[in-house]
Scaffold this active site. Sequence first.
Site, mmCIF file in Angstrom:
data_model
loop_
_atom_site.group_PDB
_atom_site.id
_atom_site.type_symbol
_atom_site.label_atom_id
_atom_site.label_comp_id
_atom_site.label_asym_id
_atom_site.label_seq_id
_atom_site.Cartn_x
_atom_site.Cartn_y
_atom_site.Cartn_z
ATOM 1 N N ASP A 149 -1.362 -10.756 7.835
ATOM 2 C CA ASP A 149 -1.169 -9.878 6.679
ATOM 3 C C ASP A 149 -0.215 -8.789 7.159
ATOM 4 O OD1 ASP A 149 -1.296 -8.515 4.308
ATOM 5 O OD2 ASP A 149 -3.480 -8.283 4.280
ATOM 6 N N ARG B 90 0.806 -1.222 0.000
ATOM 7 C CA ARG B 90 0.000 0.000 0.000
ATOM 8 C C ARG B 90 0.840 1.275 0.000
ATOM 9 N NH1 ARG B 90 -2.381 -4.170 2.168
ATOM 10 N NH2 ARG B 90 -4.655 -4.377 2.255
ATOM 11 N N HIS C 296 -0.603 -2.420 -4.687
ATOM 12 C CA HIS C 296 0.043 -3.304 -5.681
ATOM 13 C C HIS C 296 0.072 -2.718 -7.099
ATOM 14 C CE1 HIS C 296 0.707 -6.295 -2.750
ATOM 15 N NE2 HIS C 296 -0.397 -7.003 -2.869
ATOM 16 N N GLU D 128 6.085 -12.327 0.479
ATOM 17 C CA GLU D 128 6.403 -11.283 -0.495
ATOM 18 C C GLU D 128 7.645 -10.518 -0.035
ATOM 19 O OE1 GLU D 128 2.708 -8.965 -1.223
ATOM 20 O OE2 GLU D 128 1.818 -10.572 -0.034
ATOM 21 N N HIS E 183 3.925 -12.276 -6.216
ATOM 22 C CA HIS E 183 2.796 -12.582 -5.324
ATOM 23 C C HIS E 183 2.349 -14.034 -5.412
ATOM 24 C CE1 HIS E 183 -0.765 -11.638 -2.930
ATOM 25 N NE2 HIS E 183 -0.355 -10.381 -2.849
#
Length: 347
Positions: free
Chosen positions: A247, A87, A112, A309, A183
């Site tokens: 996350d 973000r 992204h 990631e 990803h």
Amino acid sequence: MLQPNQQFCFTHPGGEDIYLFTLQNAKGTEAVITNYGGILTAFRIIQQDGHVNNIVLGFDKVEEYLAPGYLASYPFFGAAIGRYGNRIKDGRFSIDGKAYMVHRNLPPDHLHGGREGFDKKVWQCTDLSSQSLTLQYRSPDGEEGYPGNLDVTLRFELNDDNELSHEYTAVTDQPTPVNLTHHSYFNLNNGKGTIGDQSAKIKAAEILEQDANLSVTGNLLPVANTPYDFRELKRLDTDWEPGTGYDQSFVIDPSAQQPAAEAYSDKSGIGLQVFTTEPIVHLYTGGGIPPLAGSEGNTYGPFSGFCLETQVHPNAVNIPDFPNTVLRPGETYRQKTTYRLIVHGKR
């Protein structure tokens, strides 16, 4: 003329041809990649019992990555991510005193790369061998609101040690933020079931604080005595919040010996090690994966796969204390990550 490991799939609505490329090493391990979105559609390894295990989530046909049902609740399966991973808060940043606004595809933030990031672009194949593939894409000035033309190269290589690497390089003609990642969703049990019983280790003593919308604030938080402590191998579901999972961006200890992260499945006996040039490993356990019919007859849903990631700190373009993510003319951006597969055998 098509090469033996190159398959024509269809012509994109934009007029470009879409292909699948299959890399294979001496051990029979395969990585299947399409030039649509730089997507890793399959990553197959032969287990000790002889069964073939595809450890990434994806689809059997590339057309399925463009299907409206998939795009409506889009999880970015296996795709190249750019110009900026994760973000950018409020979709705003400034460079040299000039303010820019990029597309806020996850209001109020930019996620992204925007509404149509590198994950939805058709890349050009510039080099192909039995074990390597090079793709290129030019992101034009103004795309998604970013300044400057950005020329990006993405090279995949599968060696005979069961290591699959992806390496990005990029150059620009104007100062622009660049923070690329990839990803892939991993499920070490051939894409079947959920990943809560698979284990992970991340060499990070700190995580990045996030606001209510998961944008990074600039603060670092210790993992000790929290559910985010993965300094020793543990099941993913040991401490996670049911229904939410993880996350979260983990700050890799620069003094720690690589690999930066590891994962393991007791069921399949497959191990995964992640080596990277980047300071962040973002762990996402797929809580937002929608119900989908996936590859090889698998059915996906929440927690069907996990992402590791690798990137620079999200939202770093807005946080002066974080590493620089502005690429300038005359400089070359570089990022390399290697996934090493290990066949342990079932325990």
